[in-house]
Design a protein around this motif. Structure first.
Motif: not given
Length: 207
Positions: A87, A106-108, A111-112, A115-116, A146, A167-168, A207
């Motif tokens: 980020t 990149e997020a997974s 972390r993802l 954010i969601r 997406r 996703k990003t 986040c």
């Protein structure tokens, strides 16, 4: 070194590299890369460092160990100022010109998920929607990977489903061949755009 813009030779260098991406070409033109590409990029990011932080100026070599494309050199020069995992702010020069941006690339995993969760939250999600709307009205492209459908655990009719599918999240602006990319004015343009992108970076950082 004072930043005076990217010379035309920088864009021409990448035009030629796209045609002849070989070690022999690189060795013959490395001085052009050093003087017309890398040195101005370092000068640009150094001038921005006090306000935004120190940038990572990426190496020009591609990691081809597991790639089908074995061409050895990147056809762009990027620099990134990170404030959280994947980020921060970005600037790039290549054959099509200069582009700038910021966001998360990149997020997974956790972390993802965080954010969601923020996107789904009524207050935080609404704030992100306003931020992205302001950026679009300011001439930025909202880009990113997406999903085709709703992420697991979220209703497809969620009021912010378009955010949740992302996703990003990136805000990008392309300067292309504008004459100012070859002048010191580019520094002011990048600084101003990074400032405009700060709300997005801050939202993601929280986040």
């Amino acid at each position: 070194m004072e930043f005076t813009g990217f010379p035309v030779a920088a864009l021409d260098f990448y035009d030629d590299l796209e045609v002849d991406n070989t070690k022999s070409f690189w060795d013959a033109h490395k001085a052009v890369y050093d003087e017309a590409v890398r040195a101005p990029m370092v000068a640009l990011t150094d001038a921005l460092a006090q306000e935004f932080g120190e940038a990572k100026v990426f190496r020009p070599y591609r990691d081809v160990r597991f790639a089908k494309d074995k061409t050895p050199y990147k056809t762009h020069q990027g620099a990134f100022v990170g404030v959280a995992p994947a980020t921060g702010w970005y600037v790039e020069v290549s054959a099509p010109g200069v582009r700038v941006g910021a966001g998360i690339y990149e997020a997974s995993g956790a972390r993802l998920a965080a954010i969601r969760e923020a996107m789904a939250d009524q207050k935080a999600g609404a704030r992100l929607k306003r931020i992205l709307g302001d950026l679009e009205r300011g001439g930025f492209e909202i880009a990113g990977e997406r999903l085709k459908s709703a992420p697991r655990g979220y209703d497809k009719d969620h009021p912010r489903i378009e955010l949740l599918r992302m996703k990003t999240v990136l805000g990008m602006k392309r300067y292309g061949f504008e004459p100012f990319v070859h002048s010191a004015e580019l520094l002011d343009r990048v600084r101003d755009d990074w400032r405009r992108l700060r709300p997005l970076v801050t939202w993601l950082e929280e986040c």
